[in-house]
Design an enzyme around this catalytic site. Structure first.
Site, mmCIF file in Angstrom:
data_model
loop_
_atom_site.group_PDB
_atom_site.id
_atom_site.type_symbol
_atom_site.label_atom_id
_atom_site.label_comp_id
_atom_site.label_asym_id
_atom_site.label_seq_id
_atom_site.Cartn_x
_atom_site.Cartn_y
_atom_site.Cartn_z
ATOM 1 N N THR A 1 46.788 38.720 34.525
ATOM 2 C CA THR A 1 47.122 38.736 35.950
ATOM 3 C C THR A 1 48.364 37.870 36.144
ATOM 4 O OG1 THR A 1 45.932 36.743 36.616
ATOM 5 C CG2 THR A 1 44.632 38.751 36.414
ATOM 6 N N CYS A 2 48.765 37.710 37.409
ATOM 7 C CA CYS A 2 49.940 36.880 37.677
ATOM 8 C C CYS A 2 49.700 35.448 37.221
ATOM 9 C CB CYS A 2 50.240 36.850 39.164
ATOM 10 S SG CYS A 2 50.296 38.449 39.898
ATOM 11 N N ASN A 3 48.449 35.047 37.217
ATOM 12 C CA ASN A 3 48.144 33.642 36.965
ATOM 13 C C ASN A 3 47.479 33.350 35.640
ATOM 14 O OD1 ASN A 3 49.123 32.537 39.384
ATOM 15 N ND2 ASN A 3 47.403 33.481 40.438
ATOM 16 N N HIS B 1 33.105 30.624 31.655
ATOM 17 C CA HIS B 1 34.487 30.751 32.125
ATOM 18 C C HIS B 1 34.725 32.130 32.752
ATOM 19 C CE1 HIS B 1 38.780 29.924 32.267
ATOM 20 N NE2 HIS B 1 38.951 31.173 31.871
ATOM 21 N N GLY C 1 59.502 46.302 45.284
ATOM 22 C CA GLY C 1 58.286 46.582 44.521
ATOM 23 C C GLY C 1 57.250 47.145 45.474
#
Lengths: 270, 438
Positions: free
Chosen positions: B50-52, B101, B191
């Site tokens: 993901t972006c993070n 996690h 985008g």
């Protein structure tokens, strides 16, 4: 010269403004409504007390025309600034404006108290005509506007810096667009008043044949030039933003220099 | 029995410039999983990107490969990044820590914006990609299905999503520090992905003067423009759109910056030096960092938005606590379930093996006693069976009793497999076996 009782009232005014300022600063940590109201009450009470002091001082010198001496002028300047701050805070959400303006107000009142006792002088009676009065009112009115411009300019610089460094900017700063607008409006108003003040000052000087100290003329011209550059921003947009904000702060510092130059030169005022 | 491993980095362990070097596009992700399985046959793997975060989940035979260092080397090699550049930014987890996690991630408790719901879709996408690549099997299938269920449970049973700070709301909040009004402003979106739509939705609510959507694929831009009442504009005229824009949201899949200092600086004069706010939520970044150094340019990327979120007090402490409690409970339940699942076949094998041995011994004795009656034979068989049962009763009881989240069940199970040679694939431990669960 202000009496001891008047100076005590002046101290009360300063204390009220300091209390208001501290309450306002406390909002940095606890942004509560009661703190905001208490801060405004202190500010309002300080303005009323300052008005009473001006009335008392005018009554004691038997002259109701404002800005008759350097003590009166500085207290008027501080009171107008405080009133303008209260007005702006009420009508535009700029909670932090008093953080930047009130130190100037308090400094002006302290200088008024000190100079009122040590360097007190009434303005030259020979120029006590309409031209001279218009000159004083427009000059001091301009100073008030420039003080607001400097405060909003300083706020712009701080907020812009925080934004660029990705630090949290509290809602008290409003937006950069609002600050820029306030700076430009104040500078436009101040510049118009200063221009009138300089013209009427020149007329009064020639009419009275009095000698104006060169420092005052040089500083006033510098102030005028700086603000002319600021007003040039819409034509030269590369100046806009932080540069205009910094220039408005610089202009106000020069303006303060001019005011102090006037105050420190007995009989030197028009 | 398989061992679970996780290797990853996220917004709290790695800066944006490291994360973007390890980012995978959707096709690259499937390619990575295929490559991993070619290099380490038999391994199960899911790659969340993901972006993070970039996280590689793997399940492999207890003494098999890859190990954590091999996973780092694999990822680094695949993305052409020196291992040394990422070693300090990655976290490694194994066994129950992996489960905990993943459940935390799926519940959005590990997100930059706690309570954001996009992460659930992103975990699902990662799992779907693994299934498509044939990389999810008996260990990762139930794990990811459970993680998705836990994520849904947290979103529905807690108020974690209420009043959340989405990337869009944070971006709008930041824009509010720059601009006072929007009716005379132009918002440009470069985008047309999901994240761009989310941020655009937040800006759309401000009713900007103009909303421009610019994308390499004009059809996608049209679609987004229709949704938000904007105008789709050609990507080829990007410079013109940048001149008009006051707020720019960038979220493309480009591997290189599409707006550089060199390209933007000449536009300033035409823009009349107006302030501009860039919100770069792409990974890798779309806007070169140097653009943010230009006067009157305010550039916020994902990490910057995270800083703003961290500096903002949220009133959702109770919901977060509630969500964590759900996650903890579900982790315990899942671990119990997996232990039972692993225990059953092992115990069966244990009994089968010993009963077989006992039968062989009974047959040997019976052959030595030619006159033994069928009843006598039955008695002998019963004797052997009872001995086996009695001998195995205590160890099996101990094994079952140790079946709680904090007991040594896994260790006993593993020991039993070794001692009684129940695991056909078991080989002597490799030298340098480094997994934490050992």
């Amino acid at each position: 010269m202000p009496t001891t009782a008047q100076l005590i009232l002046l101290i009360v005014v300063v204390a009220l403004f300091i209390a208001g300022g501290m309450l306002s600063f406390a909002r940095l940590k606890w942004d509560r409504r009661d703190l905001r109201i208490a801060s405004r009450i202190c500010l309002g009470a300080g303005i009323i007390a300052a008005g009473a002091l001006l009335a008392w001082h005018a009554a004691s010198r038997r002259n109701w025309v404002p800005i008759g001496d350097n003590f009166d002028a500085l207290v008027w300047l501080a009171t107008l600034l405080a009133m303008f701050t209260l007005y702006v805070q009420r009508h535009r959400t700029l909670g932090a404006l008093d953080w930047f303006v009130m130190p100037i107000v308090i400094a002006l009142l302290i200088i008024a108290g000190v100079f009122g006792r040590t360097e007190y002088h009434e303005y030259h009676p020979a120029v006590g005509n309409t031209w001279a009065w218009v000159h004083r009112v427009t000059s001091y009115g301009g100073a008030v506007a420039f003080a607001i411009a400097a405060a909003s300019g300083a706020m712009y610089v701080v907020a812009s810096r925080k934004l660029r460094h990705k630090q949290a900017v509290g809602p008290q700063y409003g937006s950069l667009e609002r600050l820029e607008h306030l700076t430009m409006t104040s500078v436009t108003l101040g510049f118009a008043l200063l221009t009138i003040g300089m013209i009427t000052g020149g007329v009064t000087m020639f009419a009275a044949g009095s000698h104006t100290p060169p420092a005052k003329i040089v500083l006033a011209a510098l102030v005028w030039l700086v603000y002319a550059v600021v007003l040039h921003a819409p034509l030269n947009p590369s100046l806009r933003g932080r540069r205009v904000a910094v220039l408005s702060v610089v202009g106000f510092v020069l303006m303060l220099g001019t005011v102090v130059a006037v105050l420190l030169m007995p009989g030197g005022t028009s | 029995m398989k061992r679970l491993l996780l290797l990853g980095l996220n917004h709290s362990t790695a800066p944006l410039d490291v994360r973007e070097r390890l980012a995978f596009s959707a096709p690259q992700r499937i390619g990575a999983l295929v490559a991993l399985r070619e290099k380490f046959p038999g391994v199960e793997a899911v790659l969340i990107n993901t972006c993070n975060r970039v996280e590689l989940y793997a399940a492999r035979a207890v003494h098999g490969h890859p190990r954590h260092d091999e996973m780092i080397a694999f990822l680094a090699d695949l993305r052409g990044v020196p291992v040394a550049d990422i070693t300090n930014h990655v976290y490694q987890k194994s066994e129950k820590d992996v489960v905990a996690h993943l459940f935390t991630v799926a519940s959005s408790l590990d997100s930059m914006v706690i309570g954001e719901t996009q992460i659930l879709g992103q975990v699902r996408d990662a799992y779907d990609a693994a299934r498509e690549a044939g990389a999810a099997g008996g260990s990762l299938n139930p794990l990811f299905q459970k993680a998705l269920a836990v994520g849904k449970q947290v979103m529905s049973e807690t108020k974690i999503t209420e009043g959340r700070l989405s990337v869009g709301s944070v971006a709008v909040d930041c824009a509010g520090k720059i601009f006072d009004r929007y009716h005379d402003k132009t918002v440009l979106c470069i985008g047309a992905g999901k994240m761009a739509a989310l941020v655009l939705q937040a800006f759309h609510a401000l009713k900007p003067g103009r909303l421009l959507i610019c994308n390499r694929d004009p059809a996608k831009a049209e679609l987004l423009a229709k949704r938000f009442g904007g105008v789709a504009v050609p990507y080829e005229n990007l410079a013109d759109h940048l001149i008009a824009a006051d707020v720019v949201v960038t979220s493309t899949g480009s591997q290189h910056p599409i707006i550089t200092r060199q390209t933007f600086e000449p536009l300033r004069r035409a823009r009349r030096y107006r302030p501009i706010f860039f919100i770069d939520i792409a990974l890798p970044r779309d806007v070169e960092a140097g653009v943010g150094e230009i006067e009157n340019v305010y550039l916020y990327n994902l990490d910057d938005l995270q800083q703003v979120v961290a500096a903002t007090h949220t009133q959702r402490g109770g919901s977060i606590e509630h969500a964590r409690k759900i996650v903890d409970e579900q982790v315990d339940r899942y671990l119990s379930w997996t232990r039972v699942r692993e225990l059953g076949p092992t115990i069966d094998k244990l009994y089968q093996r010993h009963h077989e041995l006992a039968r062989e011994e009974v047959d040997r004795i019976v052959n030595k006693l030619p006159g033994i009656s069928p009843i006598g034979r039955q008695h002998l068989e019963e004797l052997a069976r009872r001995i086996v049962n009695k001998l195995l009763h205590d160890p099996v009881k101990m094994l079952r009793e140790s079946d709680s989240p904090h007991a040594l069940g896994q260790t006993y199970l593993h020991a039993m497999e070794k001692l009684f040679q129940l695991d056909e694939n078991a080989k002597p431990p490799d030298e340098g076996e480094d997994d934490a669960a050992h």
